[in-house]
Write a protein that holds these residues in place. Structure first.
Motif, mmCIF file in Angstrom:
data_model
loop_
_atom_site.group_PDB
_atom_site.id
_atom_site.type_symbol
_atom_site.label_atom_id
_atom_site.label_comp_id
_atom_site.label_asym_id
_atom_site.label_seq_id
_atom_site.Cartn_x
_atom_site.Cartn_y
_atom_site.Cartn_z
ATOM 1 N N VAL A 34 0.861 -1.189 0.000
ATOM 2 C CA VAL A 34 0.000 0.000 0.000
ATOM 3 C C VAL A 34 0.892 1.232 0.000
ATOM 4 O O VAL A 34 1.916 1.264 0.679
ATOM 5 C CB VAL A 34 -0.916 0.042 1.249
ATOM 6 C CG1 VAL A 34 -1.745 1.320 1.283
ATOM 7 C CG2 VAL A 34 -1.818 -1.178 1.311
ATOM 8 N N LEU A 35 0.486 2.235 -0.762
ATOM 9 C CA LEU A 35 1.217 3.495 -0.793
ATOM 10 C C LEU A 35 0.207 4.632 -0.746
ATOM 11 O O LEU A 35 -0.731 4.667 -1.542
ATOM 12 C CB LEU A 35 2.057 3.584 -2.075
ATOM 13 C CG LEU A 35 3.064 4.712 -2.158
ATOM 14 C CD1 LEU A 35 4.150 4.552 -1.094
ATOM 15 C CD2 LEU A 35 3.707 4.741 -3.539
ATOM 16 N N THR A 36 0.388 5.520 0.227
ATOM 17 C CA THR A 36 -0.442 6.718 0.329
ATOM 18 C C THR A 36 0.483 7.926 0.244
ATOM 19 O O THR A 36 1.698 7.774 0.115
ATOM 20 C CB THR A 36 -1.221 6.765 1.663
ATOM 21 O OG1 THR A 36 -0.301 7.016 2.738
ATOM 22 C CG2 THR A 36 -1.984 5.472 1.914
ATOM 23 N N ALA A 37 -0.057 9.118 0.369
ATOM 24 C CA ALA A 37 0.766 10.323 0.301
ATOM 25 C C ALA A 37 1.783 10.392 1.444
ATOM 26 O O ALA A 37 2.843 10.987 1.292
ATOM 27 C CB ALA A 37 -0.123 11.565 0.321
ATOM 28 N N ASP A 38 1.483 9.752 2.569
ATOM 29 C CA ASP A 38 2.351 9.866 3.743
ATOM 30 C C ASP A 38 2.925 8.557 4.267
ATOM 31 O O ASP A 38 3.798 8.579 5.124
ATOM 32 C CB ASP A 38 1.585 10.539 4.885
ATOM 33 C CG ASP A 38 1.134 11.935 4.515
ATOM 34 O OD1 ASP A 38 1.959 12.711 4.003
ATOM 35 O OD2 ASP A 38 -0.052 12.244 4.718
ATOM 36 N N THR A 39 2.414 7.425 3.800
ATOM 37 C CA THR A 39 2.861 6.138 4.336
ATOM 38 C C THR A 39 3.018 5.098 3.237
ATOM 39 O O THR A 39 2.481 5.238 2.141
ATOM 40 C CB THR A 39 1.863 5.571 5.373
ATOM 41 O OG1 THR A 39 0.619 5.309 4.721
ATOM 42 C CG2 THR A 39 1.661 6.514 6.536
ATOM 43 N N ALA A 40 3.737 4.049 3.608
ATOM 44 C CA ALA A 40 3.867 2.872 2.746
ATOM 45 C C ALA A 40 3.756 1.651 3.646
ATOM 46 O O ALA A 40 4.315 1.629 4.745
ATOM 47 C CB ALA A 40 5.211 2.873 2.032
ATOM 48 N N ALA A 41 3.018 0.642 3.205
ATOM 49 C CA ALA A 41 2.920 -0.614 3.938
ATOM 50 C C ALA A 41 3.747 -1.651 3.208
ATOM 51 O O ALA A 41 3.616 -1.844 2.004
ATOM 52 C CB ALA A 41 1.472 -1.063 4.050
ATOM 53 N N ILE A 42 4.612 -2.322 3.966
ATOM 54 C CA ILE A 42 5.486 -3.358 3.442
ATOM 55 C C ILE A 42 5.037 -4.680 4.048
ATOM 56 O O ILE A 42 4.939 -4.805 5.273
ATOM 57 C CB ILE A 42 6.959 -3.062 3.803
ATOM 58 C CG1 ILE A 42 7.384 -1.698 3.239
ATOM 59 C CG2 ILE A 42 7.864 -4.185 3.324
ATOM 60 C CD1 ILE A 42 8.706 -1.190 3.782
ATOM 61 N N THR A 43 4.760 -5.661 3.209
ATOM 62 C CA THR A 43 4.318 -6.970 3.684
ATOM 63 C C THR A 43 5.534 -7.811 4.064
ATOM 64 O O THR A 43 6.471 -7.951 3.276
ATOM 65 C CB THR A 43 3.503 -7.704 2.604
ATOM 66 O OG1 THR A 43 2.397 -6.874 2.242
ATOM 67 C CG2 THR A 43 2.986 -9.034 3.112
ATOM 68 N N THR A 44 5.512 -8.371 5.264
ATOM 69 C CA THR A 44 6.605 -9.227 5.734
ATOM 70 C C THR A 44 6.368 -10.660 5.278
ATOM 71 O O THR A 44 5.242 -11.018 4.908
ATOM 72 C CB THR A 44 6.701 -9.195 7.265
ATOM 73 O OG1 THR A 44 5.521 -9.790 7.823
ATOM 74 C CG2 THR A 44 6.858 -7.768 7.787
ATOM 75 N N PRO A 45 7.388 -11.497 5.312
ATOM 76 C CA PRO A 45 7.218 -12.901 4.908
ATOM 77 C C PRO A 45 6.153 -13.641 5.722
ATOM 78 O O PRO A 45 5.508 -14.558 5.219
ATOM 79 C CB PRO A 45 8.600 -13.516 5.143
ATOM 80 C CG PRO A 45 9.545 -12.368 5.018
ATOM 81 C CD PRO A 45 8.791 -11.186 5.581
#
Length: 134
Positions: A95-106
Motif C-alpha cells: 500500500v502506498l499513500t501520500a504519507d505512508t507505505a505498507a510493506i508486507t513481511t514474509p
C-alpha cells in the motif's frame, strides 16, 4: 485533491529514474553495504518500477529522495536518511499513500513506513561518489 509535493520532488519523467537506476553497478556496492544487500536494493528498485509503484509514488508527491535517498558517506548505516526502497529488503510493497507505505513481511504482517523529510546529507543512490564505493 492532490497530495502536497515533497520538497525533494523533481519534475522529471519516470524514465529518468529508470535510466539512473540502470547505471547502478551490481559489482560496486557502496562502502557500508554488503554485496548481497546491494543486489537486493537494485532488485527492489527494479521491482518498484516494474510493478508501477513509481508512477503512483510520483502522483502522490513522493520525491526521489523519499524513495531512493541515502546518506552520502554511510548509505546503509544511517537508516534515518534511507528512502523507502532501501527498507524493502526483498519484501513486497502493498500500500502506498501520500504519507505512508505498507510493506508486507514474509509472515504476512505489515510494516508501516512514514514518509519524512530527510536530513541534510542525503543523496540519491545513483549519485554516490567514488568515496562511498568500495
Amino acid at each position: 485533491m492532490n497530495a502536497p509535493r515533497s520538497s525533494n520532488t523533481m519534475a522529471v519523467p519516470l524514465a529518468v529514474w529508470a535510466e539512473a537506476l540502470a547505471r547502478l553497478d551490481p559489482a560496486r556496492p557502496p562502502c557500508d553495504v554488503s554485496p548481497v544487500r546491494w543486489l537486493r536494493f537494485i532488485d527492489d528498485c527494479g521491482r518498484f518500477l516494474d510493478e508501477s509503484w513509481a508512477a503512483r509514488a510520483e502522483a502522490l508527491g513522493w520525491g526521489p529522495l523519499d524513495l531512493f535517498g541515502c546518506n552520502r558517506d554511510k548509505p546503509f548505516a544511517r537508516i534515518s536518511q534511507a528512502g523507502l526502497i532501501w527498507l524493502l529488503e526483498g519484501r513486497k510493497l502493498s500500500v502506498l499513500t501520500a504519507d505512508t507505505a505498507a510493506i508486507t513481511t514474509p509472515s504476512g504482517g505489515h510494516l508501516t513506513f512514514y514518509r519524512r523529510r530527510l536530513e541534510t546529507g542525503g543523496v540519491l543512490a545513483w549519485e554516490l561518489g567514488d568515496h562511498a564505493i568500495r
